[in-house]
Design a protein around this motif. Structure first.
Motif, PDB file in Angstrom:
ATOM      1  N   PHE A  53       0.794  -1.362   0.095  1.00  0.00           N
ATOM      2  CA  PHE A  53      -0.169   0.060  -0.031  1.00  0.00           C
ATOM      3  C   PHE A  53       0.726   1.234  -0.095  1.00  0.00           C
ATOM      4  O   PHE A  53       1.894   1.172   0.658  1.00  0.00           O
ATOM      5  N   VAL A  54       0.292   2.138  -0.586  1.00  0.00           N
ATOM      6  CA  VAL A  54       0.757   3.619  -0.479  1.00  0.00           C
ATOM      7  C   VAL A  54       0.083   4.294   0.621  1.00  0.00           C
ATOM      8  O   VAL A  54      -0.860   4.269   0.666  1.00  0.00           O
ATOM      9  N   ALA A  55       1.056   4.627   1.587  1.00  0.00           N
ATOM     10  CA  ALA A  55       0.600   5.066   3.094  1.00  0.00           C
ATOM     11  C   ALA A  55       0.193   6.699   2.846  1.00  0.00           C
ATOM     12  O   ALA A  55       0.554   7.456   2.028  1.00  0.00           O
ATOM     13  N   SER A  56      -1.069   6.725   3.629  1.00  0.00           N
ATOM     14  CA  SER A  56      -1.542   8.184   3.798  1.00  0.00           C
ATOM     15  C   SER A  56      -0.783   8.824   4.753  1.00  0.00           C
ATOM     16  O   SER A  56      -0.408   9.988   4.817  1.00  0.00           O
ATOM     17  N   GLN A  91      -0.290  -9.784   4.890  1.00  0.00           N
ATOM     18  CA  GLN A  91       0.602  -8.933   5.222  1.00  0.00           C
ATOM     19  C   GLN A  91       0.370  -7.408   4.527  1.00  0.00           C
ATOM     20  O   GLN A  91       0.121  -7.420   3.448  1.00  0.00           O
ATOM     21  N   PHE A  92       0.200  -6.466   5.540  1.00  0.00           N
ATOM     22  CA  PHE A  92       0.100  -5.213   4.662  1.00  0.00           C
ATOM     23  C   PHE A  92       1.278  -4.527   4.984  1.00  0.00           C
ATOM     24  O   PHE A  92       1.928  -4.270   5.983  1.00  0.00           O
ATOM     25  N   LEU A  93       2.029  -4.245   3.611  1.00  0.00           N
ATOM     26  CA  LEU A  93       3.319  -3.681   3.535  1.00  0.00           C
ATOM     27  C   LEU A  93       3.439  -2.265   2.754  1.00  0.00           C
ATOM     28  O   LEU A  93       2.993  -1.956   1.878  1.00  0.00           O
ATOM     29  N   ALA A  94       4.072  -1.399   3.704  1.00  0.00           N
ATOM     30  CA  ALA A  94       4.048  -0.094   2.928  1.00  0.00           C
ATOM     31  C   ALA A  94       5.108  -0.182   1.714  1.00  0.00           C
ATOM     32  O   ALA A  94       5.875  -0.556   2.004  1.00  0.00           O
ATOM     33  N   ALA A  95       4.411   0.653   0.797  1.00  0.00           N
ATOM     34  CA  ALA A  95       5.478   0.752  -0.413  1.00  0.00           C
ATOM     35  C   ALA A  95       6.378   1.899  -0.287  1.00  0.00           C
ATOM     36  O   ALA A  95       6.233   2.912   0.367  1.00  0.00           O
ATOM     37  N   SER A  96       7.588   1.603  -1.045  1.00  0.00           N
ATOM     38  CA  SER A  96       8.467   2.631  -1.111  1.00  0.00           C
ATOM     39  C   SER A  96       9.382   2.314  -2.361  1.00  0.00           C
ATOM     40  O   SER A  96       9.690   1.211  -2.614  1.00  0.00           O
ATOM     41  N   GLY A  97       9.733   3.456  -3.074  1.00  0.00           N
ATOM     42  CA  GLY A  97      10.711   3.097  -4.234  1.00  0.00           C
ATOM     43  C   GLY A  97      10.101   2.111  -5.373  1.00  0.00           C
ATOM     44  O   GLY A  97       8.933   2.324  -5.546  1.00  0.00           O
ATOM     45  N   THR A  99       8.743  -0.692  -5.141  1.00  0.00           N
ATOM     46  CA  THR A  99       6.965  -1.071  -4.729  1.00  0.00           C
ATOM     47  C   THR A  99       6.045  -0.083  -4.989  1.00  0.00           C
ATOM     48  O   THR A  99       4.939  -0.281  -5.268  1.00  0.00           O
ATOM     49  N   GLU A 100       6.507   1.100  -4.676  1.00  0.00           N
ATOM     50  CA  GLU A 100       5.546   2.395  -4.839  1.00  0.00           C
ATOM     51  C   GLU A 100       5.192   2.319  -6.361  1.00  0.00           C
ATOM     52  O   GLU A 100       4.073   2.567  -6.837  1.00  0.00           O
ATOM     53  N   GLU A 101       6.310   2.294  -7.072  1.00  0.00           N
ATOM     54  CA  GLU A 101       5.973   2.310  -8.578  1.00  0.00           C
ATOM     55  C   GLU A 101       4.985   1.257  -9.114  1.00  0.00           C
ATOM     56  O   GLU A 101       4.309   1.336  -9.896  1.00  0.00           O
ATOM     57  N   ALA A 102       5.611   0.168  -8.627  1.00  0.00           N
ATOM     58  CA  ALA A 102       4.679  -1.183  -8.759  1.00  0.00           C
ATOM     59  C   ALA A 102       3.126  -0.997  -8.545  1.00  0.00           C
ATOM     60  O   ALA A 102       2.194  -1.434  -9.364  1.00  0.00           O
ATOM     61  N   VAL A 103       2.761  -0.235  -7.320  1.00  0.00           N
ATOM     62  CA  VAL A 103       1.425  -0.097  -7.095  1.00  0.00           C
ATOM     63  C   VAL A 103       0.823   0.960  -8.100  1.00  0.00           C
ATOM     64  O   VAL A 103      -0.113   0.801  -8.569  1.00  0.00           O
ATOM     65  N   ARG A 104       1.694   1.751  -8.379  1.00  0.00           N
ATOM     66  CA  ARG A 104       0.834   3.256  -9.428  1.00  0.00           C
ATOM     67  C   ARG A 104       0.810   2.386 -10.791  1.00  0.00           C
ATOM     68  O   ARG A 104       0.022   2.780 -11.503  1.00  0.00           O
ATOM     69  N   GLU A 105       1.814   1.467 -11.017  1.00  0.00           N
ATOM     70  CA  GLU A 105       1.351   0.845 -12.691  1.00  0.00           C
ATOM     71  C   GLU A 105       0.844  -0.354 -12.475  1.00  0.00           C
ATOM     72  O   GLU A 105       0.639  -1.195 -13.701  1.00  0.00           O
ATOM     73  N   ALA A 106       0.235  -0.785 -11.373  1.00  0.00           N
ATOM     74  CA  ALA A 106      -0.489  -2.202 -11.537  1.00  0.00           C
ATOM     75  C   ALA A 106      -1.796  -2.155 -12.139  1.00  0.00           C
ATOM     76  O   ALA A 106      -2.357  -1.137 -12.503  1.00  0.00           O
ATOM     77  N   ARG A 107      -1.740  -3.354 -12.752  1.00  0.00           N
ATOM     78  CA  ARG A 107      -3.012  -3.778 -13.608  1.00  0.00           C
ATOM     79  C   ARG A 107      -4.293  -3.418 -12.716  1.00  0.00           C
ATOM     80  O   ARG A 107      -4.521  -4.268 -11.574  1.00  0.00           O
ATOM     81  N   GLN A 108      -5.318  -2.905 -13.283  1.00  0.00           N
ATOM     82  CA  GLN A 108      -6.784  -2.944 -12.574  1.00  0.00           C
ATOM     83  C   GLN A 108      -7.462  -4.312 -13.037  1.00  0.00           C
ATOM     84  O   GLN A 108      -7.296  -4.707 -14.233  1.00  0.00           O
ATOM     85  N   ILE A 109      -7.891  -4.799 -12.244  1.00  0.00           N
ATOM     86  CA  ILE A 109      -8.763  -6.203 -12.114  1.00  0.00           C
ATOM     87  C   ILE A 109      -9.970  -6.113 -11.366  1.00  0.00           C
ATOM     88  O   ILE A 109     -10.264  -5.278 -10.693  1.00  0.00           O
ATOM     89  N   TYR A 123       7.235  -6.168 -12.540  1.00  0.00           N
ATOM     90  CA  TYR A 123       7.431  -6.018 -11.407  1.00  0.00           C
ATOM     91  C   TYR A 123       7.475  -6.820 -10.238  1.00  0.00           C
ATOM     92  O   TYR A 123       8.613  -6.950  -9.117  1.00  0.00           O
ATOM     93  N   ILE A 124       6.727  -7.862 -10.384  1.00  0.00           N
ATOM     94  CA  ILE A 124       6.880  -9.151  -9.391  1.00  0.00           C
ATOM     95  C   ILE A 124       8.243  -9.542  -9.543  1.00  0.00           C
ATOM     96  O   ILE A 124       8.668  -9.962  -8.583  1.00  0.00           O
ATOM     97  N   ILE A 125       8.734  -9.809 -10.725  1.00  0.00           N
ATOM     98  CA  ILE A 125       9.946 -10.388 -11.021  1.00  0.00           C
ATOM     99  C   ILE A 125      11.155  -9.384 -10.255  1.00  0.00           C
ATOM    100  O   ILE A 125      12.169 -10.053  -9.523  1.00  0.00           O
ATOM    101  N   ALA A 126      11.080  -8.179 -10.551  1.00  0.00           N
ATOM    102  CA  ALA A 126      12.154  -7.291  -9.955  1.00  0.00           C
ATOM    103  C   ALA A 126      12.105  -7.423  -8.587  1.00  0.00           C
ATOM    104  O   ALA A 126      13.282  -7.311  -7.715  1.00  0.00           O
ATOM    105  N   ILE A 127      10.993  -7.337  -8.059  1.00  0.00           N
ATOM    106  CA  ILE A 127      10.791  -7.175  -6.555  1.00  0.00           C
ATOM    107  C   ILE A 127      11.362  -8.567  -5.900  1.00  0.00           C
ATOM    108  O   ILE A 127      11.983  -8.762  -5.003  1.00  0.00           O
ATOM    109  N   ALA A 128      10.760  -9.804  -6.385  1.00  0.00           N
ATOM    110  CA  ALA A 128      11.130 -11.189  -6.074  1.00  0.00           C
ATOM    111  C   ALA A 128      12.597 -11.275  -6.110  1.00  0.00           C
ATOM    112  O   ALA A 128      13.332 -11.701  -5.200  1.00  0.00           O
TER     113      ALA A 128
END
Length: 162
Positions: A53-56, A91-97, A99-109, A123-128
């Motif tokens: 998640f992108v934190a408020s 797990q709820f994990l705060a995004a940064s760097g 992972t934040e880009e991955a959230v912004r670019e994620a596919r809508q489903i 992004y899955i591969i790069a983060i893994a």
């Protein structure tokens, strides 16, 4: 997602994440980790769901105590670093760097009628790769090798690096 994945209360998890956005505890989220990989590949065994998640709340805690408190008030239980819904760990994990880009670019489903976002394969591969998630990496790379020309595989990541 497969029938095996349907045993996981994923729709409930995604509903809760959407609710966290609605009440302002988080700005945005996407499904990451092995469950995101399952969206593009065959089922793999996974221990939990990863909601990135992108934190408020931009403090060091990223609002995680408020998220835990809110979800506990909705009947979720805490077990170590996980929140449990229907005994399934999340797990709820705060995004940064990245992972934040991955959230912004994620596919809508839509999953069982619930709107959500899922990390894109690159992004899955790069983060893994950056965190040592070899099982996720292997599942995606094997799937893409078998289906190089299908729309499920990415064009921005070279299969040669895998």
């Amino acid at each position: 997602m497969s029938d095996e994945a349907s045993a996981i209360p994923l729709a409930d998890v995604l509903r809760a994440a959407n609710e966290l956005v609605s009440v302002g505890l988080i700005k945005d989220f996407a499904l990451g980790g092995a469950l995101a990989a399952i969206y593009y590949t065959e089922p793999v065994t996974t221990y939990d769901a990863d909601i990135i998640f992108v934190a408020s709340d931009k403090t060091l805690s990223a609002g995680i105590p408020a998220i835990y408190s809110y979800l506990q008030s909705k009947g979720w239980r805490v077990e170590r670093e996980h929140l449990l819904i229907k005994d399934f760990p999340v797990q709820f994990l705060a995004a940064s760097g990245l992972t934040e880009e991955a959230v912004r670019e994620a596919r809508q489903i839509q999953y069982q009628g619930v709107p959500a976002k899922v990390f894109r394969p690159e992004y899955i591969i790069a983060i893994a790769a950056s965190v040592g998630g070899t099982k996720t990496w292997r599942a995606l790379s094997n799937s893409c090798r078998r289906r190089r020309s299908t729309s499920h595989c990415w064009t921005t990541f070279s299969v040669d690096i895998i």
